[in-house]
Design an enzyme around this catalytic site. Structure first.
Site, PDB file in Angstrom:
ATOM      1  N   GLU A 181      10.098  -5.885 -13.570  1.00 52.34           N
ATOM      2  CA  GLU A 181       8.926  -5.691 -12.708  1.00 52.34           C
ATOM      3  C   GLU A 181       9.367  -5.557 -11.261  1.00 52.34           C
ATOM      4  O   GLU A 181      10.239  -6.318 -10.804  1.00 52.34           O
ATOM      5  CB  GLU A 181       7.999  -6.907 -12.876  1.00 52.34           C
ATOM      6  CG  GLU A 181       6.551  -6.563 -12.891  1.00 52.34           C
ATOM      7  CD  GLU A 181       6.143  -5.753 -14.120  1.00 52.34           C
ATOM      8  OE1 GLU A 181       6.096  -4.503 -14.010  1.00 52.34           O
ATOM      9  OE2 GLU A 181       5.866  -6.355 -15.170  1.00 52.34           O
ATOM     10  N   HIS A 182       8.737  -4.619 -10.546  1.00 47.97           N
ATOM     11  CA  HIS A 182       9.086  -4.345  -9.151  1.00 47.97           C
ATOM     12  C   HIS A 182      10.566  -3.985  -9.023  1.00 47.97           C
ATOM     13  O   HIS A 182      11.236  -4.366  -8.063  1.00 47.97           O
ATOM     14  CB  HIS A 182       8.720  -5.525  -8.245  1.00 47.97           C
ATOM     15  CG  HIS A 182       7.236  -5.639  -8.033  1.00 47.97           C
ATOM     16  ND1 HIS A 182       6.561  -4.913  -7.096  1.00 47.97           N
ATOM     17  CD2 HIS A 182       6.297  -6.355  -8.702  1.00 47.97           C
ATOM     18  CE1 HIS A 182       5.263  -5.199  -7.153  1.00 47.97           C
ATOM     19  NE2 HIS A 182       5.073  -6.060  -8.136  1.00 47.97           N
ATOM     20  N   GLY A 232      -8.092  -1.079 -13.751  1.00 51.96           N
ATOM     21  CA  GLY A 232      -7.838  -2.139 -12.774  1.00 51.96           C
ATOM     22  C   GLY A 232      -7.307  -3.414 -13.409  1.00 51.96           C
ATOM     23  O   GLY A 232      -7.312  -4.477 -12.801  1.00 51.96           O
ATOM     24  N   ALA A 233      -6.824  -3.301 -14.668  1.00 52.13           N
ATOM     25  CA  ALA A 233      -6.289  -4.478 -15.358  1.00 52.13           C
ATOM     26  C   ALA A 233      -4.764  -4.495 -15.324  1.00 52.13           C
ATOM     27  O   ALA A 233      -4.127  -5.316 -15.971  1.00 52.13           O
ATOM     28  CB  ALA A 233      -6.782  -4.502 -16.806  1.00 52.13           C
ATOM     29  N   GLY A 234      -4.174  -3.584 -14.560  1.00 50.42           N
ATOM     30  CA  GLY A 234      -2.717  -3.552 -14.461  1.00 50.42           C
ATOM     31  C   GLY A 234      -2.055  -2.935 -15.685  1.00 50.42           C
ATOM     32  O   GLY A 234      -0.897  -3.210 -15.979  1.00 50.42           O
ATOM     33  N   SER A 254      -3.755   2.567 -16.002  1.00 46.79           N
ATOM     34  CA  SER A 254      -4.794   3.536 -16.361  1.00 46.79           C
ATOM     35  C   SER A 254      -4.696   4.802 -15.505  1.00 46.79           C
ATOM     36  O   SER A 254      -4.984   5.898 -15.990  1.00 46.79           O
ATOM     37  CB  SER A 254      -6.180   2.909 -16.230  1.00 46.79           C
ATOM     38  OG  SER A 254      -6.367   2.393 -14.937  1.00 46.79           O
ATOM     39  N   SER A 255      -4.261   4.678 -14.251  1.00 40.56           N
ATOM     40  CA  SER A 255      -4.196   5.897 -13.430  1.00 40.56           C
ATOM     41  C   SER A 255      -3.073   6.808 -13.910  1.00 40.56           C
ATOM     42  O   SER A 255      -3.227   8.036 -13.936  1.00 40.56           O
ATOM     43  CB  SER A 255      -4.057   5.564 -11.941  1.00 40.56           C
ATOM     44  OG  SER A 255      -2.973   4.711 -11.723  1.00 40.56           O
ATOM     45  N   ASP A 287       5.339   3.845 -14.959  1.00 33.66           N
ATOM     46  CA  ASP A 287       4.093   4.038 -15.709  1.00 33.66           C
ATOM     47  C   ASP A 287       3.982   5.459 -16.258  1.00 33.66           C
ATOM     48  O   ASP A 287       3.536   5.669 -17.385  1.00 33.66           O
ATOM     49  CB  ASP A 287       2.882   3.728 -14.818  1.00 33.66           C
ATOM     50  CG  ASP A 287       2.915   2.303 -14.278  1.00 33.66           C
ATOM     51  OD1 ASP A 287       3.732   1.497 -14.756  1.00 33.66           O
ATOM     52  OD2 ASP A 287       2.123   2.004 -13.372  1.00 33.66           O
ATOM     53  N   TYR A 337       1.418  -4.529  -2.533  1.00 34.89           N
ATOM     54  CA  TYR A 337       2.445  -3.729  -3.218  1.00 34.89           C
ATOM     55  C   TYR A 337       3.363  -3.016  -2.215  1.00 34.89           C
ATOM     56  O   TYR A 337       4.585  -3.119  -2.288  1.00 34.89           O
ATOM     57  CB  TYR A 337       1.760  -2.715  -4.149  1.00 34.89           C
ATOM     58  CG  TYR A 337       2.705  -1.926  -5.022  1.00 34.89           C
ATOM     59  CD1 TYR A 337       3.096  -2.396  -6.271  1.00 34.89           C
ATOM     60  CD2 TYR A 337       3.228  -0.709  -4.599  1.00 34.89           C
ATOM     61  CE1 TYR A 337       3.960  -1.674  -7.072  1.00 34.89           C
ATOM     62  CE2 TYR A 337       4.088   0.019  -5.397  1.00 34.89           C
ATOM     63  CZ  TYR A 337       4.453  -0.462  -6.626  1.00 34.89           C
ATOM     64  OH  TYR A 337       5.323   0.254  -7.417  1.00 34.89           O
TER      65      TYR A 337
HETATM   66  C1  GLA Z   1       2.802  -0.901 -10.653  1.00 34.32           C
HETATM   67  C2  GLA Z   1       3.470   0.419 -10.290  1.00 34.32           C
HETATM   68  C3  GLA Z   1       4.784   0.600 -11.048  1.00 34.32           C
HETATM   69  C4  GLA Z   1       5.682  -0.641 -10.889  1.00 34.32           C
HETATM   70  C5  GLA Z   1       4.896  -1.917 -11.184  1.00 34.32           C
HETATM   71  C6  GLA Z   1       5.697  -3.159 -10.900  1.00 34.32           C
HETATM   72  O1  GLA Z   1       2.416  -0.881 -11.989  1.00 34.32           O
HETATM   73  O2  GLA Z   1       2.617   1.510 -10.582  1.00 34.32           O
HETATM   74  O3  GLA Z   1       5.451   1.766 -10.615  1.00 34.32           O
HETATM   75  O4  GLA Z   1       6.265  -0.679  -9.626  1.00 34.32           O
HETATM   76  O5  GLA Z   1       3.706  -1.983 -10.422  1.00 34.32           O
HETATM   77  O6  GLA Z   1       6.771  -3.238 -11.775  1.00 34.32           O
END
Ligand code: GLA
Length: 327
Positions: free
Chosen positions: A15-16, A89-91, A94-95, A139, A188
């Site tokens: 993540e990140h 918007g649930a992470g 979706s976009s 994503d 972010y």
């Molecule tokens: C969001 C961003 C991804 C990634 C994650 C964190 O989902 O769209 O590109 O950076 O955060 O891992």
């Protein structure tokens, strides 16, 4: 009429890291965006399922059409209807699912043959163009490359990737914290800026912790892929716990609700759990024996409601295929 479907995702670990050229290990889920459309002169989108969001959808897809034109695809347009069974918007990306489905449609409308990673790159840039979120490639890449029953081990620096089979007995439970989250309004871009300062050698107390997260997280992705291949669920539990702690303490993108959901999932019998996606709200992912997933889902929802009063409807998900034309 043509129909296109692109999946949402959960990220198992990594993540990140994508925007810093690091490693990620996402899984596409059996929820996503379906677009039914015809080629047209411009972009005209409706959503019988979610009329209120159409304006936002149109902004993303218009930005994508511009990105595609820069690659020599088009000018192309589509007229169609968007349907989604992915919470927005649930992470759960979706976009990216919307953009990849629309990108396939625009590509067909233009009679072009863009390769999947080029499409993923255009979708990433379109998100930045549409809403100014400097997101990474994870994503969009999982939405185009996913294979059923597999996680994707992707090096976001070189784009080298391979499919990692999930143990057959491993199920996924995704739980939305239900706290408002929009990447454009959150930290972010701040986090990305701090990490870039750290990578450029500007190390203070904060940027040092951001860099420590990046380094430890990359190592955890490799360890998690190996643990999955061995079917070592105990090790996965330890790796995801360390990943969650690092996002909470070093990267500071978790929330009390996400921390609570992770604890509830482990109490309910999950092998492993962590926040997933960009954080500041959004969802957790829990890994549990397939036959225990409904009980884990019910246990987490009940515990969350008792502790916070919030109602959440966990998703028991399977690892699904990437984007495709349905008919
Ligand atoms: C969001 C961003 C991804 C990634 C994650 C964190 O989902 O769209 O590109 O950076 O955060 O891992």
């Amino acid at each position: 009429m043509a129909r296109y479907h692109a999946p949402g995702r959960v990220n198992l670990i990594g993540e990140h890291t994508d925007y810093a050229g690091g490693l990620v290990l996402p899984v596409a889920i059996d929820r996503g965006v379906t677009l039914t459309c015809l080629p047209a002169a411009g972009i005209c989108l409706r959503s019988s399922a979610d009329p209120a969001r159409v304006e936002g959808f149109g902004r993303y897809v218009a930005a994508l059409a511009e990105e595609l034109e820069e690659l020599g695809v088009g000018p192309a347009g589509i007229d169609g209807d968007i349907d989604s069974n992915l919470p927005i918007g649930a992470g759960l990306a979706s976009s990216a699912a919307l953009l990849v489905a629309a990108g396939m449609a625009l590509n067909d409308a233009a009679g072009a043959e863009l390769d999947p990673m080029a499409l993923a790159g255009a979708c990433r840039r379109a998100e930045e163009r549409a809403v100014g979120v400097p997101c990474g490639i994870m994503d969009d890449a999982i939405a185009v490359l996913a294979e059923p029953g597999h996680a994707l081990l992707l090096d976001c620096g070189t784009l080298a990737h391979r499919q990692v089979p999930l143990p057959p007995a491993l199920g996924l439970v995704v739980v939305d914290s239900g706290t408002p989250r929009r990447l454009a309004d959150t930290g972010y871009a701040t986090r990305r800026g701090e990490l870039e300062r750290a990578l450029a050698g500007d190390l203070d107390e904060t940027t040092s912790r951001r860099l420590r997260h990046l380094r430890s997280e990359n190592a955890r992705v490799e360890a998690a892929a190996a643990a999955l291949e061995r079917g070592d669920v105990e090790e996965l539990g330890a790796i995801l716990a360390a990943g969650h702690a690092s996002l909470r303490d070093d990267y500071e993108v978790s929330t009390p609700e996400l921390d609570l959901l992770v604890a509830l999932a482990l109490d309910a019998g999950a092998w492993a759990a962590r926040m997933t996606g960009g954080g500041f709200g959004g969802s957790i992912v829990a890994l549990a024996p397939t036959d225990r997933c409904p009980a884990v889902a019910a246990g987490v929802a009940a515990g969350y409601r008792a502790a916070t009063g919030r109602v959440t409807e966990p998703i028991v998900a399977t690892a699904a295929a990437g984007a495709r034309r349905l008919e």
